[in-house]
Design a protein around this motif. Structure first.
Motif, PDB file in Angstrom:
ATOM      1  N   MET A  78     -16.792 -20.469 -34.711  1.00 42.38           N
ATOM      2  CA  MET A  78     -17.755 -19.177 -35.635  1.00 42.38           C
ATOM      3  C   MET A  78     -16.782 -19.216 -36.582  1.00 42.38           C
ATOM      4  SD  MET A  78     -19.471 -15.828 -32.753  1.00 42.38           S
ATOM      5  CE  MET A  78     -20.376 -16.687 -31.527  1.00 42.38           C
ATOM      6  N   GLN A  79     -17.950 -18.972 -37.596  1.00 43.59           N
ATOM      7  CA  GLN A  79     -17.535 -19.022 -39.145  1.00 43.59           C
ATOM      8  C   GLN A  79     -18.132 -17.745 -39.768  1.00 43.59           C
ATOM      9  OE1 GLN A  79     -17.657 -22.867 -40.839  1.00 43.59           O
ATOM     10  NE2 GLN A  79     -18.505 -23.942 -39.054  1.00 43.59           N
ATOM     11  N   GLN A 128     -12.240 -13.869 -40.257  1.00 43.29           N
ATOM     12  CA  GLN A 128     -10.743 -14.837 -41.206  1.00 43.29           C
ATOM     13  C   GLN A 128      -9.997 -15.273 -40.761  1.00 43.29           C
ATOM     14  OE1 GLN A 128     -11.763 -12.831 -43.786  1.00 43.29           O
ATOM     15  NE2 GLN A 128     -13.720 -11.856 -43.174  1.00 43.29           N
ATOM     16  N   VAL A 129      -9.945 -16.134 -39.732  1.00 43.51           N
ATOM     17  CA  VAL A 129      -8.682 -16.343 -39.016  1.00 43.51           C
ATOM     18  C   VAL A 129      -9.171 -17.910 -39.201  1.00 43.51           C
ATOM     19  CG1 VAL A 129      -7.140 -17.284 -37.264  1.00 43.51           C
ATOM     20  CG2 VAL A 129      -7.269 -14.816 -37.689  1.00 43.51           C
ATOM     21  N   PRO A 130      -8.462 -19.045 -39.224  1.00 44.77           N
ATOM     22  CA  PRO A 130      -9.244 -20.056 -39.398  1.00 44.77           C
ATOM     23  C   PRO A 130      -9.219 -19.903 -38.718  1.00 44.77           C
ATOM     24  CG  PRO A 130      -7.471 -19.687 -41.156  1.00 44.77           C
ATOM     25  CD  PRO A 130      -7.278 -18.914 -40.420  1.00 44.77           C
ATOM     26  N   LEU A 131     -10.606 -21.839 -37.769  1.00 39.09           N
ATOM     27  CA  LEU A 131     -10.160 -21.799 -36.376  1.00 39.09           C
ATOM     28  C   LEU A 131      -9.524 -22.693 -35.678  1.00 39.09           C
ATOM     29  CD1 LEU A 131     -14.158 -24.018 -37.362  1.00 39.09           C
ATOM     30  CD2 LEU A 131     -14.060 -21.639 -36.370  1.00 39.09           C
ATOM     31  N   GLU A 151      -6.730 -16.221 -28.344  1.00 39.18           N
ATOM     32  CA  GLU A 151      -7.189 -15.780 -27.584  1.00 39.18           C
ATOM     33  C   GLU A 151      -7.720 -14.120 -27.946  1.00 39.18           C
ATOM     34  OE1 GLU A 151      -9.272 -16.374 -24.351  1.00 39.18           O
ATOM     35  OE2 GLU A 151      -8.574 -17.524 -24.909  1.00 39.18           O
ATOM     36  N   GLU A 152      -7.349 -13.254 -28.427  1.00 36.31           N
ATOM     37  CA  GLU A 152      -7.371 -11.998 -28.706  1.00 36.31           C
ATOM     38  C   GLU A 152      -8.569 -12.208 -29.844  1.00 36.31           C
ATOM     39  OE1 GLU A 152      -3.809 -12.593 -30.602  1.00 36.31           O
ATOM     40  OE2 GLU A 152      -4.308 -12.958 -29.048  1.00 36.31           O
ATOM     41  N   ALA A 197     -13.567  -5.202 -35.837  1.00 38.09           N
ATOM     42  CA  ALA A 197     -12.673  -6.803 -35.015  1.00 38.09           C
ATOM     43  C   ALA A 197     -13.312  -7.688 -35.042  1.00 38.09           C
ATOM     44  CB  ALA A 197     -12.342  -6.048 -33.605  1.00 38.09           C
ATOM     45  N   CYS A 198     -14.230  -8.078 -35.338  1.00 36.72           N
ATOM     46  CA  CYS A 198     -15.255  -9.148 -35.133  1.00 36.72           C
ATOM     47  C   CYS A 198     -14.697  -9.411 -37.155  1.00 36.72           C
ATOM     48  CB  CYS A 198     -16.704  -8.788 -35.133  1.00 36.72           C
ATOM     49  SG  CYS A 198     -17.721 -10.377 -35.023  1.00 36.72           S
TER      50      CYS A 198
END
Length: 263
Positions: free
Chosen positions: A168-169, A129-132, A137-138, A123-124
């Motif tokens: 976080m990247q 992978q989601v752009p900043l 929230e999830e 999940a992390c």
């Protein structure tokens, strides 16, 4: 038929801790009631009248009670009763399930913990992978779940930690590649999500080199935040394919302020 002739005083002991149940007096009523229910079930299912019966119980680590045996069983006299010895052998499993071996339970608990840890890590990675600017929230909660026990971040107030999760990247490293080289300056702290990273602490010493192997939940290069603009003395090498979290010094400075006295 039961009355005073029934010796329904259940004995109880911890199965795993192997010690006498210290609060037996507070459990006595429950255990006696459990014994009577077993006796009545046996009488109805077998068409007999039981004179004496002693049930044996254990409690597991979840304080759940299991019946594991019986003794001192006798039947009231009447014609055509079953063989007592055969009945006792069969009754040992009545009212519960077979007690799990402590070693098997430990292995089962370990497997569950590893699967749970793997699910958190996956999940992390998906959240990274989601752009900043599109992180919801999830996604932040998934990153927080992975890093909440990290020794470098766990001392921070939760609000600051959650805000850092938004910055976080992700970095993927193939096995055999270095994250950086000794002597370089770094602007990122790295947290391991999965894989194994070996940090060589004295890579320039030809005769002897100390090293430490790090895995999921560990971090390295904290020096980038605590002592910025100084050369790294260690050199991390991925022993397996590794997913890393990168946290920039800029994110720390922006959210927490400088964490060190800078020259």
């Amino acid at each position: 038929a039961l009355g005073e002739d029934l010796e329904g005083r259940a004995t109880a002991a911890w199965l795993l801790k192997k010690q006498v149940l210290t609060n037996f007096s507070t459990n006595r009523g429950f255990l006696e009631e459990l014994t009577l229910r077993v006796v009545r079930y046996l009488e109805r299912s077998r068409g007999v009248k039981i004179a004496t019966f002693r049930g044996h119980y254990v409690t597991d680590t979840s304080d759940e009670v299991w019946m594991v045996g019986s003794s001192n069983v006798s039947l009231l006299d009447h014609d055509g009763v079953p063989n007592v010895e055969a009945m006792v052998k069969e009754w040992n499993g009545v009212g519960g399930r077979e007690v799990q071996d402590p070693a098997d339970k430990e292995r089962e608990d370990t497997d569950k913990a590893l699967k749970r840890q793997e699910g958190v890590a996956q999940a992390c990675i998906a959240a990274l992978q989601v752009p900043l600017d599109k992180r919801r929230e999830e996604h932040v909660q998934a990153l927080f779940s992975q890093t909440r026990e990290n020794s470098f971040l766990c001392s921070l107030p939760t609000a600051f930690h959650l805000e850092l999760c938004r910055h976080m990247q992700h970095r993927f490293l193939n096995a055999g590649l270095e994250v950086y080289y000794s002597g370089e300056q770094q602007n990122y702290v790295y947290l391991i999500v999965s894989g194994i990273v070996r940090v060589m602490l004295e890579p320039n010493h030809q005769s002897y080199c100390r090293a430490v192997d790090l895995t999921g939940g560990d971090s390295f290069a904290q020096q980038a935040v605590t002592r910025p603009f100084t050369a790294m003395t260690g050199q991390p090498l991925a022993l397996t394919d590794a997913h890393l979290i990168c946290l920039s010094r800029h994110a720390f400075d922006q959210i927490l302020g400088p964490l060190s006295m800078r020259r």
